[in-house]
Structures are given as C-alpha cells and as structure tokens.
Design a protein around this motif. Structure first.
Motif, PDB file in Angstrom:
ATOM      1  N   SER A 168     -20.833  31.347   6.476  1.00 61.60           N
ATOM      2  CA  SER A 168     -22.096  31.083   8.227  1.00 61.60           C
ATOM      3  C   SER A 168     -20.766  30.312   8.568  1.00 61.60           C
ATOM      4  O   SER A 168     -20.605  29.901   9.441  1.00 61.60           O
ATOM      5  N   LEU A 169     -20.831  28.941   7.962  1.00 60.81           N
ATOM      6  CA  LEU A 169     -20.171  27.839   8.318  1.00 60.81           C
ATOM      7  C   LEU A 169     -18.362  27.991   8.971  1.00 60.81           C
ATOM      8  O   LEU A 169     -18.704  27.407  10.112  1.00 60.81           O
ATOM      9  N   LEU A 170     -17.767  28.182   8.155  1.00 63.66           N
ATOM     10  CA  LEU A 170     -17.208  29.186   8.558  1.00 63.66           C
ATOM     11  C   LEU A 170     -16.519  30.158  10.030  1.00 63.66           C
ATOM     12  O   LEU A 170     -15.676  29.825  11.037  1.00 63.66           O
ATOM     13  N   ILE A 171     -17.352  30.870   9.614  1.00 60.88           N
ATOM     14  CA  ILE A 171     -17.355  32.489  11.015  1.00 60.88           C
ATOM     15  C   ILE A 171     -17.646  30.847  12.375  1.00 60.88           C
ATOM     16  O   ILE A 171     -17.289  31.449  13.579  1.00 60.88           O
ATOM     17  N   VAL A 172     -18.844  30.151  11.669  1.00 65.42           N
ATOM     18  CA  VAL A 172     -19.421  29.575  13.350  1.00 65.42           C
ATOM     19  C   VAL A 172     -18.075  28.665  13.632  1.00 65.42           C
ATOM     20  O   VAL A 172     -17.948  28.508  14.866  1.00 65.42           O
ATOM     21  N   ALA A 173     -17.432  28.295  12.666  1.00 60.39           N
ATOM     22  CA  ALA A 173     -16.633  26.993  13.252  1.00 60.39           C
ATOM     23  C   ALA A 173     -15.623  27.727  13.684  1.00 60.39           C
ATOM     24  O   ALA A 173     -14.681  27.287  15.274  1.00 60.39           O
ATOM     25  N   LYS A 174     -15.076  28.465  13.446  1.00 60.08           N
ATOM     26  CA  LYS A 174     -14.026  29.781  13.954  1.00 60.08           C
ATOM     27  C   LYS A 174     -14.530  29.950  15.648  1.00 60.08           C
ATOM     28  O   LYS A 174     -13.336  30.466  15.923  1.00 60.08           O
ATOM     29  N   HIS A 175     -15.165  29.902  16.035  1.00 61.54           N
ATOM     30  CA  HIS A 175     -15.736  30.427  17.479  1.00 61.54           C
ATOM     31  C   HIS A 175     -15.868  28.976  18.176  1.00 61.54           C
ATOM     32  O   HIS A 175     -16.476  28.991  19.179  1.00 61.54           O
ATOM     33  N   HIS A 176     -15.169  28.006  17.665  1.00 56.62           N
ATOM     34  CA  HIS A 176     -15.447  26.630  18.370  1.00 56.62           C
ATOM     35  C   HIS A 176     -15.123  27.008  19.657  1.00 56.62           C
ATOM     36  O   HIS A 176     -15.510  26.100  20.998  1.00 56.62           O
TER      37      HIS A 176
END
Length: 204
Positions: free
Chosen positions: A173-181
C-alpha cells in the motif's frame, strides 16, 4: 532459495507491460507518449476504453497467477504467497524491461491480494467506487482504497493464519501510494484531471 525463486518469478510476471503492448498492437501508439504517460489501465482507457478494461483485467491477472501458482505448489505457505503478491506489484511498478518505469500497481495489487484477503479487497473496491462517484478522480479513489486496505484486513481479520501478512499489505500500500506522488501534487494544486468515460469513448 524457494523464497528467491518465488519473488523472481512473480516480479517477472508482474513486469509484463500489458498496457504498453495492447496500445502499441491495436492503436499503433506508445501509451507513454499520451495522457499521463502511465502504462496502466486508466491512461490506456484515454486512448481506448475497451483496451483500458482489458489492461485492467490482465494486470490484475498477473497478481492472481503469481499468488495462485504459489498457493498451488506450496499450500499453506501464507507468507510465501504474500511474497509473491508483493513481488508482482513491484514488478508492475518497476519493470526491468522499461528501465524500471512502470505503472502505479493498483490493478496488480488488486489481483495479488484478492486471493489472500478477499473480504478486504471487496470492501476496498466499494470504497474506490464511492470516491470515484463523489470526486471523479481515479487517482484519489485508488489512493484512498489502497491506503485503507491494510486497516480493513486488520479489522476484518482477513489475513488467514499469518498476521505478519499485514506488514506485506502495508508495504504494498505504501509503495502504491508513493507511486502516485505526481497525482498528489496535482490534486493539491487542483489541476488533476477528472476522468470521464464519455470523453474517452469519443477518442476511441
């Protein structure tokens, strides 16, 4: 060695850029040169809604197959199946074939965890639809649903016999949200485009 092989196979499976392949084959375009430049289903749908849906299904299948095969050959190994899930997501986000510039990982994450935490995925999809209906921002809906997913799994006790899987879910989840920066920046600036299927249909 088993963990490494599972991670490597799942990564390579997840790294197949279906969105790029489909748009190039059926539209003769490089999807990275259109719209947001992303290879995921949302950007593909801007060129063709039908290809967008197909991309969504195929990207989700990458996660389903990675987890399903691991579960089939190593039944009862919940932690190893979670490694497969996370590796497939990482593969989609950072594919070796595209110089590690891939998609956001939402669809592959959906498929990956659908077999591991089906109740939580179902509720998360409901959250996604609700946010889309209210705000018409795919990126916002994706981030809200993904961010809530580990919490939902914990509240619903939807992690089988291995509570450690919650850590893997949180990492994904953290990786996916970070990819939406970049989307986060545009949302804060009020410049994030609202997705409209009608407009995409006219472009098809």
């Amino acid at each position: 060695m088993t963990t490494f092989l599972i991670a490597a196979f799942s990564y390579l499976l997840g790294s197949i850029p279906f969105g790029l392949i489909l748009v190039r084959v059926f539209r003769g375009l490089d999807v990275r040169q259109t719209g947001s430049g992303n290879i995921g289903a949302t950007n593909v749908a801007r060129s063709s809604p039908a290809l967008g849906i197909l991309t969504l299904v195929l990207d989700a299948l990458k996660g389903i197959i990675a987890v399903g095969l691991t579960r089939f050959f190593l039944p009862g190994q919940t932690l190893l199946t979670s490694v497969a899930a996370l590796s497939a997501v990482i593969g989609h986000m950072f594919p070796v074939w595209l110089k590690f510039r891939g998609g956001k990982g939402v669809a592959t994450g959906l498929g990956s965890f659908a077999l591991l935490a089906p109740k939580s995925v179902f509720v998360a999809v409901g959250v996604f639809v609700a946010v889309i209906f209210l705000f018409r921002h795919v990126s916002l809906a994706s981030m809200v649903a993904v961010a809530l997913f580990p919490l939902l799994a914990w509240l619903l006790r939807d992690y089988g016999d291995a509570p450690q899987i919650l850590i893997v879910m949180a990492m994904a989840s953290l990786l996916i949200v970070a990819k939406h920066h970049q989307n986060i920046g545009r949302l804060l600036a009020g410049t994030e485009p609202r997705f409209q299927w009608k407009r995409a249909s006219r472009q098809a």
